[in-house]
Design a protein around this motif. Structure first.
Motif, short mmCIF file in Angstrom:
data_model
loop_
_atom_site.label_atom_id
_atom_site.label_comp_id
_atom_site.label_asym_id
_atom_site.label_seq_id
_atom_site.Cartn_x
_atom_site.Cartn_y
_atom_site.Cartn_z
N ARG A 39 0.81 -1.21 0.00
CA ARG A 39 0.00 0.00 0.00
C ARG A 39 0.84 1.27 0.00
O ARG A 39 0.30 2.37 0.01
CB ARG A 39 -0.95 -0.02 1.20
CG ARG A 39 -1.89 -1.23 1.20
CD ARG A 39 -3.04 -1.02 2.12
NE ARG A 39 -3.91 0.04 1.63
CZ ARG A 39 -4.75 0.74 2.40
NH1 ARG A 39 -4.78 0.52 3.70
NH2 ARG A 39 -5.50 1.69 1.88
N THR A 44 2.02 0.38 -4.77
CA THR A 44 0.90 0.71 -5.66
C THR A 44 1.36 0.79 -7.10
O THR A 44 0.68 0.29 -8.02
CB THR A 44 0.27 2.04 -5.22
OG1 THR A 44 -0.21 1.92 -3.89
CG2 THR A 44 -0.89 2.41 -6.14
N ASP A 48 0.13 -1.55 -10.26
CA ASP A 48 -0.37 -0.98 -11.52
C ASP A 48 0.40 -1.55 -12.71
O ASP A 48 -0.19 -1.84 -13.76
CB ASP A 48 -0.24 0.54 -11.50
CG ASP A 48 -1.21 1.19 -10.53
OD1 ASP A 48 -2.19 0.52 -10.13
OD2 ASP A 48 -0.98 2.36 -10.15
N ARG A 98 -8.74 -2.55 -8.25
CA ARG A 98 -8.50 -1.54 -7.22
C ARG A 98 -8.48 -2.15 -5.83
O ARG A 98 -7.97 -1.53 -4.88
CB ARG A 98 -9.60 -0.46 -7.27
CG ARG A 98 -9.54 0.42 -8.50
CD ARG A 98 -10.52 1.58 -8.37
NE ARG A 98 -11.91 1.15 -8.48
CZ ARG A 98 -12.95 1.89 -8.12
NH1 ARG A 98 -12.75 3.10 -7.58
NH2 ARG A 98 -14.18 1.45 -8.25
#
Length: 424
Positions: A39, A44, A48, A98
């Motif tokens: 996180r 992140t 992605d 997500r």
């Protein structure tokens, strides 16, 4: 949905990198620390980058990424990427990519369509502004309730699962409606909430748990918690014996796209105790009965055959389908309905029967070859023959298709051949 204490493996890593995430090169990191690393901005960005990665090239991908990232973070990100890809089937790509998952969370989470249906039912009961979601897992039901405008207390005893549920609420912008609490659900006071939803763990170290009293928490505790609330829903295994369902509950079996997904016991205001319901998604068609139905008639195979949806069968409502089409069963122990006239129904898939033969492989093979059947759908009830084995022996060739039913008619092994009718 795990209500059991977690193992003591949540110690922090022995060292962190310069950006604060755990570094596996210097020692093992516990799952809480690894999840926290995912996180961070670096985690992140890595997730992605891995959104569309090919699992078949995972080794090469891991080797490349480890040149610039700690091995622990790469391993965690690859694992999370795999889970997100699996979760698309339940949550859809927009949400799944997500959200965050655990292996058990993906397996046990309620799919979005079913959770949305349940949230809508809660909302229709009236005066439901808040729900205590006990054994919330990764938050699938809490998300659906929050999106329906309901405030949710989401509780799970496992620290990592609770962290994941909180992360999902934040990732989907629902943190103002979902409070996540890591606690033993049996110690939660739910008196301030308009409704309670309980989803006991039905899996253990050896797989599925079939004894409701071996659920975690047990069915008896969950039922007592439901009866104390103004309104409540209790998720159970679809195969639960009907005699295990108390007189205070409405029992609902839910299918989605023809597959039975779950069963729910409903309690409290706005519920009809003793009612059995089959709900078919995505249409939302619902078939109900308030008392055990009389045994349907049995008779010869007519021109049309109907295969009731699995939720209808689990709810013991096949007799209602028989009554609606003015038909009969082909055998008193087999859930195939037949009639002489077409009666399209949202609760059953219909077929026009062209042939009825005693079970005989060679005769079936000859008939399929004569009609140039190249695509054969095999359905069975009351037969030990495996569909793949039958298809292999038929050596199918030709431009046409057909459906064969391997079943019993009046106790005799029988083959029925036909074509599907258009659904209403």
């Amino acid at each position: 949905m795990n209500a059991l204490p977690p193992p003591d493996n949540t110690r922090p890593p022995t060292e962190t990198g310069t950006d604060g995430h755990p570094s596996a090169e210097t020692g093992p990191a516990g799952p809480l620390a690894v999840f926290a690393a995912l996180r961070t901005p670096r985690g992140t960005a890595l997730l992605d980058e891995l959104r569309d990665h090919d699992p078949a090239r995972e080794l090469a991908t891991a080797t490349r990424l480890r040149r610039d990232h700690p091995a622990s973070l790469v391993s965690a990100a690859l694992g999370q990427a795999r889970l997100r890809q699996r979760a698309v089937a339940k949550f859809g790509a927009e949400d799944a990519y997500r959200m965050f998952f655990t292996p058990d969370g993906v397996e046990q989470a309620t799919r979005t369509s079913v959770a949305a249906h349940r949230a809508e039912r809660f909302a229709r009961l009236g005066e439901v502004r808040s729900v205590a979601d006990l054994c919330c897992g990764i938050g699938g039901d809490a998300i659906a309730l929050a999106r329906r405008g309901i405030s949710v207390l989401a509780v799970d005893r496992d620290p990592l699962t609770a962290l994941v549920a909180r992360a999902n609420a934040e990732a989907l912008g629902l943190q103002d409606r979902i409070e996540v609490r890591c606690a033993d659900v049996t110690e939660i006071d739910t008196s301030a909430y308009d409704a309670v939803f309980v989803d006991p763990a039905r899996r253990g170290g050896r797989g599925r748990i079939f004894d409701p009293e071996a659920y975690s928490p047990p069915l008896s505790w969950a039922t007592e918690a439901a009866l104390r609330a103004p309104r409540a829903a209790l998720k159970i295994a679809p195969g639960i014996p009907h005699e295990a369902i108390g007189p205070d509950a409405e029992a609902e079996w839910i299918s989605d796209g023809g597959d039975v997904k779950e069963a729910v016991l409903w309690f409290g205001r706005g519920i009809e105790p003793g009612t059995f319901r089959a709900t078919l998604l995505p249409s939302g068609a619902a078939l109900t009965a308030t008392a055990p139905l009389p045994a349907p008639p049995v008779g010869p195979v007519g021109r049309y055959l109907y295969e009731p949806d699995g939720a209808v069968i689990r709810a013991h409502l096949v007799a209602a389908v028989v009554a609606r089409c003015g038909g009969r069963l082909i055998d008193e122990t087999i859930a195939y309905v037949t009639s002489d006239e077409p009666h399209p129904s949202p609760y059953a898939t219909g077929y026009e029967i062209t042939d009825q033969l005693p079970f005989h492989m060679k005769r079936l093979k000859a008939l399929l070859r004569e009609r140039r059947i190249g695509v054969l759908t095999v359905k069975k009830r009351g037969s030990a023959v495996e569909p793949e084995e039958l298809r292999r022996k038929m050596k199918l060739q030709g431009p046409h298709s057909a459906t064969v039913f391997l079943t019993r008619v009046a106790g005799a092994p029988t083959m029925l051949i036909g074509q599907p009718l258009k659904r209403p």
